[in-house]
Design a protein around this motif. Sequence first.
Motif, PDB file in Angstrom:
ATOM      1  N   ALA A 124       0.842  -1.191   0.000  1.00  0.00           N
ATOM      2  CA  ALA A 124       0.000   0.000   0.000  1.00  0.00           C
ATOM      3  C   ALA A 124       0.880   1.245   0.000  1.00  0.00           C
ATOM      4  O   ALA A 124       1.955   1.266   0.591  1.00  0.00           O
ATOM      5  N   GLY A 125       0.429   2.276  -0.655  1.00  0.00           N
ATOM      6  CA  GLY A 125       1.213   3.498  -0.694  1.00  0.00           C
ATOM      7  C   GLY A 125       0.533   4.523  -1.567  1.00  0.00           C
ATOM      8  O   GLY A 125      -0.532   4.280  -2.127  1.00  0.00           O
ATOM      9  N   PRO A 126       1.134   5.700  -1.698  1.00  0.00           N
ATOM     10  CA  PRO A 126       0.515   6.764  -2.476  1.00  0.00           C
ATOM     11  C   PRO A 126       0.481   6.437  -3.967  1.00  0.00           C
ATOM     12  O   PRO A 126       1.327   5.713  -4.481  1.00  0.00           O
ATOM     13  N   ARG A 127      -0.505   7.013  -4.627  1.00  0.00           N
ATOM     14  CA  ARG A 127      -0.632   6.888  -6.070  1.00  0.00           C
ATOM     15  C   ARG A 127      -0.474   8.265  -6.700  1.00  0.00           C
ATOM     16  O   ARG A 127      -0.906   9.264  -6.150  1.00  0.00           O
ATOM     17  N   LEU A 128       0.137   8.286  -7.859  1.00  0.00           N
ATOM     18  CA  LEU A 128       0.224   9.490  -8.675  1.00  0.00           C
ATOM     19  C   LEU A 128      -0.500   9.207  -9.975  1.00  0.00           C
ATOM     20  O   LEU A 128      -0.112   8.324 -10.741  1.00  0.00           O
ATOM     21  N   VAL A 129      -1.577   9.936 -10.228  1.00  0.00           N
ATOM     22  CA  VAL A 129      -2.346   9.784 -11.457  1.00  0.00           C
ATOM     23  C   VAL A 129      -2.101  11.002 -12.337  1.00  0.00           C
ATOM     24  O   VAL A 129      -2.192  12.145 -11.869  1.00  0.00           O
ATOM     25  N   LEU A 130      -1.788  10.758 -13.595  1.00  0.00           N
ATOM     26  CA  LEU A 130      -1.524  11.824 -14.557  1.00  0.00           C
ATOM     27  C   LEU A 130      -2.629  11.862 -15.597  1.00  0.00           C
ATOM     28  O   LEU A 130      -2.930  10.841 -16.230  1.00  0.00           O
ATOM     29  N   VAL A 131      -3.253  13.020 -15.758  1.00  0.00           N
ATOM     30  CA  VAL A 131      -4.220  13.248 -16.834  1.00  0.00           C
ATOM     31  C   VAL A 131      -3.866  14.594 -17.472  1.00  0.00           C
ATOM     32  O   VAL A 131      -3.047  15.345 -16.960  1.00  0.00           O
ATOM     33  N   HIS A 132      -4.518  14.896 -18.576  1.00  0.00           N
ATOM     34  CA  HIS A 132      -4.249  16.189 -19.205  1.00  0.00           C
ATOM     35  C   HIS A 132      -5.214  17.267 -18.732  1.00  0.00           C
ATOM     36  O   HIS A 132      -4.808  18.304 -18.209  1.00  0.00           O
ATOM     37  N   GLY A 133      -6.509  17.015 -18.907  1.00  0.00           N
ATOM     38  CA  GLY A 133      -7.524  17.963 -18.456  1.00  0.00           C
ATOM     39  C   GLY A 133      -8.136  17.519 -17.146  1.00  0.00           C
ATOM     40  O   GLY A 133      -7.911  18.113 -16.092  1.00  0.00           O
ATOM     41  N   THR A 134      -8.920  16.455 -17.224  1.00  0.00           N
ATOM     42  CA  THR A 134      -9.498  15.801 -16.040  1.00  0.00           C
ATOM     43  C   THR A 134      -9.505  14.307 -16.294  1.00  0.00           C
ATOM     44  O   THR A 134      -9.232  13.857 -17.419  1.00  0.00           O
ATOM     45  N   PRO A 135      -9.871  13.485 -15.304  1.00  0.00           N
ATOM     46  CA  PRO A 135      -9.961  12.040 -15.541  1.00  0.00           C
ATOM     47  C   PRO A 135     -11.120  11.644 -16.452  1.00  0.00           C
ATOM     48  O   PRO A 135     -11.221  10.472 -16.834  1.00  0.00           O
ATOM     49  N   THR A 136     -11.984  12.594 -16.808  1.00  0.00           N
ATOM     50  CA  THR A 136     -13.125  12.269 -17.666  1.00  0.00           C
ATOM     51  C   THR A 136     -12.925  12.720 -19.105  1.00  0.00           C
ATOM     52  O   THR A 136     -13.327  12.025 -20.033  1.00  0.00           O
ATOM     53  N   LEU A 137     -12.301  13.876 -19.311  1.00  0.00           N
ATOM     54  CA  LEU A 137     -12.077  14.422 -20.651  1.00  0.00           C
ATOM     55  C   LEU A 137     -10.759  15.189 -20.675  1.00  0.00           C
ATOM     56  O   LEU A 137     -10.435  15.895 -19.714  1.00  0.00           O
ATOM     57  N   ASN A 138     -10.031  15.081 -21.788  1.00  0.00           N
ATOM     58  CA  ASN A 138      -8.798  15.873 -21.869  1.00  0.00           C
ATOM     59  C   ASN A 138      -9.064  17.286 -22.381  1.00  0.00           C
ATOM     60  O   ASN A 138      -8.140  18.093 -22.501  1.00  0.00           O
ATOM     61  N   THR A 139     -10.325  17.612 -22.662  1.00  0.00           N
ATOM     62  CA  THR A 139     -10.683  18.964 -23.088  1.00  0.00           C
ATOM     63  C   THR A 139     -11.285  19.808 -21.972  1.00  0.00           C
ATOM     64  O   THR A 139     -11.519  21.002 -22.153  1.00  0.00           O
TER      65      THR A 139
END
Length: 249
Positions: A124-139
């Motif tokens: 278990a440990g921290p997660r780093l999530v990378l997206v461009h705009g949001t996790p739903t849309l990059n626009t």
Amino acid sequence: MRYALISDIHSNLQALDAVLADIDQRGDADAIYHLGDLVGYSSNPNEVVARLRERNIAGIAGNYDSTVATDYKHCGCKSETPEQEALAHLSYEYTRRTVSAETKRYLGALPFQLEIRPLGGHVAGPRLVLVHGTPTLNTLYWTADRTDEFCLKMAATVGLKAGDVIAFGHTHKPWHREVEGIHFINTGSVGRPKDGDWRAGYVRLLLGTDAPRVEFVRVAYDIDAATRGVLEAGLPGQFAEFLRTGGRS
């Protein structure tokens, strides 16, 4: 683990090279990731992609990358006036004409998001999530004035919890907020800042067993070469002025 996060390069090779040189000079980044929008607005889309590939820098697709790759009708950029919209179309058509088939294939193969676990997936440990705009849309623009409720709603879509980090770009304006222990980081822009500071921007993130540590970095680059390339490519002079003023033209 210390990460360097770069986003919204937008075909500005001079800015990218300056940022990479700064990262190299510091010498403590365990990995570099890009958060998309590699192309558009400046004159070196193929060269920017080639540089990232030479350095084996992994990353995700921004709206400009995915629209160019799929020959979409426009870049997915937000325009506030008819003039801005007309300029955006000029940039998009230039980029589509200029990218090579190899660059286009690379852009089309970029994933929508990435997840990094600095302590490994076996504990278990921290997660780093990378997206461009949001996790739903990059626009979708995730601006600093979004509410805490909006931030938590976006975090819930990828199951984030206290201690986790989500990083994104797209707005070209850097900011950092912590809500219920979750860290939200807009990395700003390497190649086309909009916060009034013309210098290239990126983020240094320390993530591991302790609380995340976020540092925003600005780097001067050869702005004359960048703007000269814009004009020599036949792109609008407004794009060169935008670079010089940090979006305050």
